[in-house]
Write an enzyme that holds these catalytic residues in place. Structure first.
Site, PDB file in Angstrom:
ATOM      1  N   ASN A   8      -2.112   8.504 -14.864  1.00  0.00           N
ATOM      2  CA  ASN A   8      -2.380   7.093 -14.550  1.00  0.00           C
ATOM      3  C   ASN A   8      -3.655   7.045 -13.709  1.00  0.00           C
ATOM      4  O   ASN A   8      -3.630   7.337 -12.521  1.00  0.00           O
ATOM      5  CB  ASN A   8      -1.188   6.504 -13.773  1.00  0.00           C
ATOM      6  CG  ASN A   8      -1.453   5.078 -13.323  1.00  0.00           C
ATOM      7  OD1 ASN A   8      -2.412   4.439 -13.760  1.00  0.00           O
ATOM      8  ND2 ASN A   8      -0.599   4.575 -12.425  1.00  0.00           N
ATOM      9  N   TRP A   9      -4.761   6.682 -14.356  1.00  0.00           N
ATOM     10  CA  TRP A   9      -6.060   6.696 -13.655  1.00  0.00           C
ATOM     11  C   TRP A   9      -6.261   5.479 -12.764  1.00  0.00           C
ATOM     12  O   TRP A   9      -7.252   5.414 -12.020  1.00  0.00           O
ATOM     13  CB  TRP A   9      -7.198   6.772 -14.675  1.00  0.00           C
ATOM     14  CG  TRP A   9      -7.354   8.121 -15.321  1.00  0.00           C
ATOM     15  CD1 TRP A   9      -6.587   9.244 -15.094  1.00  0.00           C
ATOM     16  CD2 TRP A   9      -8.331   8.495 -16.298  1.00  0.00           C
ATOM     17  NE1 TRP A   9      -7.042  10.286 -15.871  1.00  0.00           N
ATOM     18  CE2 TRP A   9      -8.112   9.848 -16.614  1.00  0.00           C
ATOM     19  CE3 TRP A   9      -9.370   7.817 -16.932  1.00  0.00           C
ATOM     20  CZ2 TRP A   9      -8.890  10.550 -17.539  1.00  0.00           C
ATOM     21  CZ3 TRP A   9     -10.157   8.500 -17.862  1.00  0.00           C
ATOM     22  CH2 TRP A   9      -9.920   9.853 -18.156  1.00  0.00           C
ATOM     23  N   LYS A  10      -5.377   4.488 -12.894  1.00  0.00           N
ATOM     24  CA  LYS A  10      -5.519   3.262 -12.082  1.00  0.00           C
ATOM     25  C   LYS A  10      -6.934   2.674 -12.253  1.00  0.00           C
ATOM     26  O   LYS A  10      -7.425   2.640 -13.360  1.00  0.00           O
ATOM     27  CB  LYS A  10      -5.174   3.552 -10.626  1.00  0.00           C
ATOM     28  CG  LYS A  10      -3.837   4.295 -10.513  1.00  0.00           C
ATOM     29  CD  LYS A  10      -3.299   4.364  -9.131  1.00  0.00           C
ATOM     30  CE  LYS A  10      -1.977   5.130  -9.141  1.00  0.00           C
ATOM     31  NZ  LYS A  10      -1.279   5.113  -7.886  1.00  0.00           N
ATOM     32  N   HIS A  99       4.405  -1.270 -12.877  1.00  0.00           N
ATOM     33  CA  HIS A  99       3.983  -0.355 -11.805  1.00  0.00           C
ATOM     34  C   HIS A  99       4.096  -1.048 -10.443  1.00  0.00           C
ATOM     35  O   HIS A  99       3.847  -2.253 -10.336  1.00  0.00           O
ATOM     36  CB  HIS A  99       2.536   0.109 -12.059  1.00  0.00           C
ATOM     37  CG  HIS A  99       2.149   1.243 -11.176  1.00  0.00           C
ATOM     38  ND1 HIS A  99       1.742   1.056  -9.876  1.00  0.00           N
ATOM     39  CD2 HIS A  99       2.138   2.576 -11.397  1.00  0.00           C
ATOM     40  CE1 HIS A  99       1.499   2.240  -9.332  1.00  0.00           C
ATOM     41  NE2 HIS A  99       1.726   3.174 -10.241  1.00  0.00           N
ATOM     42  N   GLU A 169       9.576   5.882  -9.696  1.00  0.00           N
ATOM     43  CA  GLU A 169       8.499   6.052  -8.721  1.00  0.00           C
ATOM     44  C   GLU A 169       8.889   5.360  -7.417  1.00  0.00           C
ATOM     45  O   GLU A 169       8.663   4.150  -7.274  1.00  0.00           O
ATOM     46  CB  GLU A 169       7.203   5.416  -9.239  1.00  0.00           C
ATOM     47  CG  GLU A 169       6.620   6.061 -10.449  1.00  0.00           C
ATOM     48  CD  GLU A 169       5.095   5.921 -10.492  1.00  0.00           C
ATOM     49  OE1 GLU A 169       4.429   6.928 -10.699  1.00  0.00           O
ATOM     50  OE2 GLU A 169       4.585   4.801 -10.295  1.00  0.00           O
ATOM     51  N   GLY A 175       0.772   6.774  -4.174  1.00  0.00           N
ATOM     52  CA  GLY A 175      -0.578   6.376  -3.759  1.00  0.00           C
ATOM     53  C   GLY A 175      -1.050   7.010  -2.465  1.00  0.00           C
ATOM     54  O   GLY A 175      -0.327   7.778  -1.820  1.00  0.00           O
ATOM     55  N   SER A 217       3.001  11.019  -5.691  1.00  0.00           N
ATOM     56  CA  SER A 217       2.444  12.192  -5.013  1.00  0.00           C
ATOM     57  C   SER A 217       2.752  13.505  -5.725  1.00  0.00           C
ATOM     58  O   SER A 217       3.000  14.532  -5.088  1.00  0.00           O
ATOM     59  CB  SER A 217       2.917  12.259  -3.553  1.00  0.00           C
ATOM     60  OG  SER A 217       2.470  11.126  -2.831  1.00  0.00           O
ATOM     61  N   GLY A 238      -0.765  10.104 -10.598  1.00  0.00           N
ATOM     62  CA  GLY A 238      -1.873   9.231 -10.232  1.00  0.00           C
ATOM     63  C   GLY A 238      -3.079  10.031  -9.775  1.00  0.00           C
ATOM     64  O   GLY A 238      -3.840  10.570 -10.598  1.00  0.00           O
TER      65      GLY A 238
HETATM   66  P1  PGA Z   1       0.116   9.058  -7.071  1.00  0.00           P
HETATM   67  O1  PGA Z   1       0.385   7.789  -8.009  1.00  0.00           O
HETATM   68  O2  PGA Z   1       0.380  10.280  -7.922  1.00  0.00           O
HETATM   69  O3  PGA Z   1      -1.310   8.928  -6.650  1.00  0.00           O
HETATM   70  O4  PGA Z   1       1.080   8.962  -5.924  1.00  0.00           O
HETATM   71  C1  PGA Z   1       1.428   7.785  -8.951  1.00  0.00           C
HETATM   72  C2  PGA Z   1       1.455   6.471  -9.665  1.00  0.00           C
HETATM   73  O5  PGA Z   1       1.097   5.449  -9.068  1.00  0.00           O
HETATM   74  O6  PGA Z   1       1.825   6.399 -10.852  1.00  0.00           O
END
Ligand code: PGA
Length: 259
Positions: A8-10, A99, A169, A175, A217, A238
């Site tokens: 998930n590149w956001k 999400h 999640e 994040g 994470s 992420g």
């Molecule tokens: P993260 O994000 O791996 O940076 O915690 C995961 C996600 O939001 O899908």
């Protein structure tokens, strides 16, 4: 079943050259990892470029959202929205929905359910995120997850669950502001709760066939434990997915697990 590892590149990276370069490197490792289904979810604007680079489906593409509106009904009068049909016309078969970063912007369970219906009806695989904001000692989070699942899947036809993947999640683990990742034991308990809750909606037998991924994470140190001790069917990654070397090691770790 192959492990499903989703990037998930956001809202990253900031230009198409970087997007292509990261994708090429990920694709190279993905081609060696035959026991893994790799899915990369870039921002919408890069999907078309990356689709041109995709070979043999070893590294599938996914979107990070889809409209719950029906484009045919009101002449597509939904400024800024992207339909499941548009994504399918690019060959995009996966989409992340619900999400926590979208829910934090006000997205409701009802909107998530409309998006799941639009995506699955349009033949896409919906990766539906659920997760509590806090894991409180009183156990309120258990009710929170049950309600979120019931709300998000309200009105979704049981037959369309063959196109559903759940990503558990916990919001507190997601994040750059996350305290820490969940533990494999914590995850395993939550997958049991999620399957029980799904079972009430679609029957226990069907609930067993819905893949449950872990996200929050994930890194190259903890990925393997979530897939083994945590019994996750895959991972939603992420930050680490923007670093092809790190993400490549996560893919390799997943690939080496005997199912
Ligand atoms: P993260 O994000 O791996 O940076 O915690 C995961 C996600 O939001 O899908």
């Amino acid at each position: 079943m192959k492990k499903i590892i989703v990037a998930n590149w956001k809202m990253n990276p900031q230009n198409r050259e970087d997007a292509k370069s990261i994708f090429r490197k990920i694709q190279k490792v993905a081609e060696e990892c035959r026991n893994v289904k790799t899915v990369v979810c870039p921002p919408f604007v890069f999907l078309s470029d990356l689709q041109k680079l995709a070979r043999n489906g070893e590294c599938a593409l996914g979107a990070q959202d889809v409209s719950g509106e029906d484009a045919l009904k009101d002449q597509g009068a939904h400024t800024g929205e992207i339909s499941a049909e548009m994504l399918r016309s690019l060959g995009v078969r996966f989409v992340i929905l619900g999400h926590s970063e979208q829910r934090a912007q006000g997205e409701t369970d009802e909107e998530v359910s409309r998006k799941i219906k639009a995506a699955t009806r349009g033949g896409m695989m919906a990766i539906v995120c659920v997760g509590e904001r806090v894991r409180d000692a009183e156990g309120e989070y258990i009710h929170f997850i049950q309600d979120e699942i019931r709300g998000s899947f309200a009105g979704v036809s049981p037959k369309n669950f063959s196109r559903v993947i759940i990503a558990y999640e916990p919001v507190w683990a997601v994040g750059p502001r996350a305290e820490k990742a969940d533990t494999p034991d914590g995850l395993f308990e939550m997958t049991i709760l999620i399957r029980k809750t799904l079972g009430k909606l679609i029957g226990q037998k069907s609930a067993l066939t819905v893949p449950i991924l872990y996200g929050g994470s994930v890194n190259e140190e903890n990925a393997r434990a979530f897939l083994t001790a945590g019994h996750a069917d895959g991972l939603l990654v992420g930050r680490a997915s923007l670093h092809p070397d790190v993400f490549g090691r996560i893919l390799k770790a997943a690939n080496s697990i005997k199912s």
